[in-house]
Design an enzyme around this catalytic site. Structure first.
Site, mmCIF file in Angstrom:
data_model
loop_
_atom_site.group_PDB
_atom_site.id
_atom_site.type_symbol
_atom_site.label_atom_id
_atom_site.label_comp_id
_atom_site.label_asym_id
_atom_site.label_seq_id
_atom_site.Cartn_x
_atom_site.Cartn_y
_atom_site.Cartn_z
ATOM 1 N N HIS A 40 0.819 -1.209 0.000
ATOM 2 C CA HIS A 40 0.000 0.000 0.000
ATOM 3 C C HIS A 40 0.859 1.269 0.000
ATOM 4 C CE1 HIS A 40 -3.273 -2.687 0.805
ATOM 5 N NE2 HIS A 40 -2.798 -3.025 1.997
ATOM 6 N N HIS A 77 -7.604 -4.561 -0.841
ATOM 7 C CA HIS A 77 -7.050 -5.898 -1.028
ATOM 8 C C HIS A 77 -7.862 -6.693 -2.040
ATOM 9 C CE1 HIS A 77 -6.242 -4.695 3.236
ATOM 10 N NE2 HIS A 77 -5.017 -4.927 2.814
#
Length: 335
Positions: free
Chosen positions: A60, A222
């Site tokens: 991320h 995700h």
């Protein structure tokens, strides 16, 4: 067919990334002697200051490691790609940043993170270090309003961590830093859209299926399912859907102030993010809302996923002051 990545061995990707980050930002960051996955701010922790520890899975970036530095997070515990860090690096972070006034854990509301950070907090208590936790839950698409405690933390971490880090930097008490963190979380709202999946370094296979020519509104960082899938729409239409849901949640009145984040998920060109920002600002103006500050770029990504998110923080005087407070991190600065 495998996806294309500039890596060596997929199993080494996270540690080799951290090596590269530390070589680039060694003036700002270091690792703990107890764990190479505990990244510490060189100029953040100090005696009498509440320690702020963030963390979560890799993939991320710049979340989480990029927000470690003076005036923001004191440390970050880093997990494998899309996986919670185990308790040990989180505990190492606590020991490194504890200034005698307690430590606050902040991370997204994911089951693995909750379990492992809670274990680290229990281990810290054995060393007489008080650790409290505030979960981020800014993703308005991830659960209905009456189940807000089930919502995920996504790109709104950017604002929520910033406010809490500034409060700690102002030498507020643990009670006050926790209060600010919860207040910031309650006034931060995010909606995302995905145009393509991403692939993990270990598998180099797409981690979900999104057919050609389709998009998914509300998809998680995700690859968690969103709330609507269909043909790709024009930028203004996409932004309107996102802003309608955020406005419905936020309930702001004409004349109120907001901070804006138009965030890329990894593979979306800045051109497209700025086209989205153009519409975001038009919608804010039409609603009578004042934009105090805007950030556009990659701040919370999903590897090479194509897509974007929009986050609004509904400001008050305190949050505006804390958002504006200077910080110096490896991948983010306010001056």
């Amino acid at each position: 067919m495998q996806t294309k990545k500039i890596i060596n061995d997929g199993d080494d990707a996270v540690d080799e990334m951290l090596d590269g980050i530390l070589l680039a930002h060694g003036d700002t960051l270091r690792t703990s002697a107890d764990s190479g996955r505990a990244i510490i701010a060189r100029n953040g922790p100090r005696e009498g200051k509440v320690g702020l520890v963030i963390g979560g899975g890799s993939g991320h970036e710049p979340t989480f490691v990029g927000f470690v530095g003076q005036g923001l997070a004191d440390a970050a515990a880093i997990g494998n790609v899309f996986a919670s860090p185990p308790p040990d690096p989180a505990l190492a972070c606590v020991k490194e940043v504890s200034g005698g006034t307690g430590v606050l854990f902040m991370y997204g509301n994911y089951a693995g993170d909750v379990m492992n950070f809670d274990m680290a907090a229990e281990m810290a208590a054995m060393d007489d270090i008080e650790v409290r936790t505030v979960l981020t839950t800014d993703d308005v698409a991830s659960a209905p309003r009456d189940e807000i405690e089930k919502r995920r933390g996504v790109a709104g971490n950017f604002f929520i961590f910033k406010a809490a880090g500034a409060a700690a930097d102002e030498m507020m008490s643990l009670d006050e830093v926790e209060r600010v963190a919860r207040h910031a979380n309650a006034r931060t709202y995010t909606m995302g859209v995905a145009l393509s999946p991403c692939s993990l370094p270990q598998t180099r296979r797409w981690n979900f299926d999104l057919p050609e020519g389709e998009m998914e509104i509300g998809m998680g960082i995700h690859g968690e399912p969103g709330i609507e899938r269909g043909p790709i729409k024009q930028a203004d239409q996409i932004v309107d859907e996102m802003m309608d849901r955020i406005f419905d949640e936020m309930g702001a009145a004409s004349g109120d102030r907001v901070a804006v984040l138009v965030n890329g998920l990894g593979a979306t060109p800045l051109m497209e993010l700025y086209i989205m920002n153009r519409r975001v600002q038009a919608r804010l103006e039409a609603a009578g809302l004042s934009t105090h500050a805007t950030w556009v770029g990659n701040y919370c990504t999903s590897l090479e996923m194509a897509g974007a998110s929009v986050t609004l923080m509904h400001l008050d005087d305190e949050l505006q002051r804390l958002i504006d407070r200077p910080c110096h991190c490896a991948m983010f600065r306010v001056v």
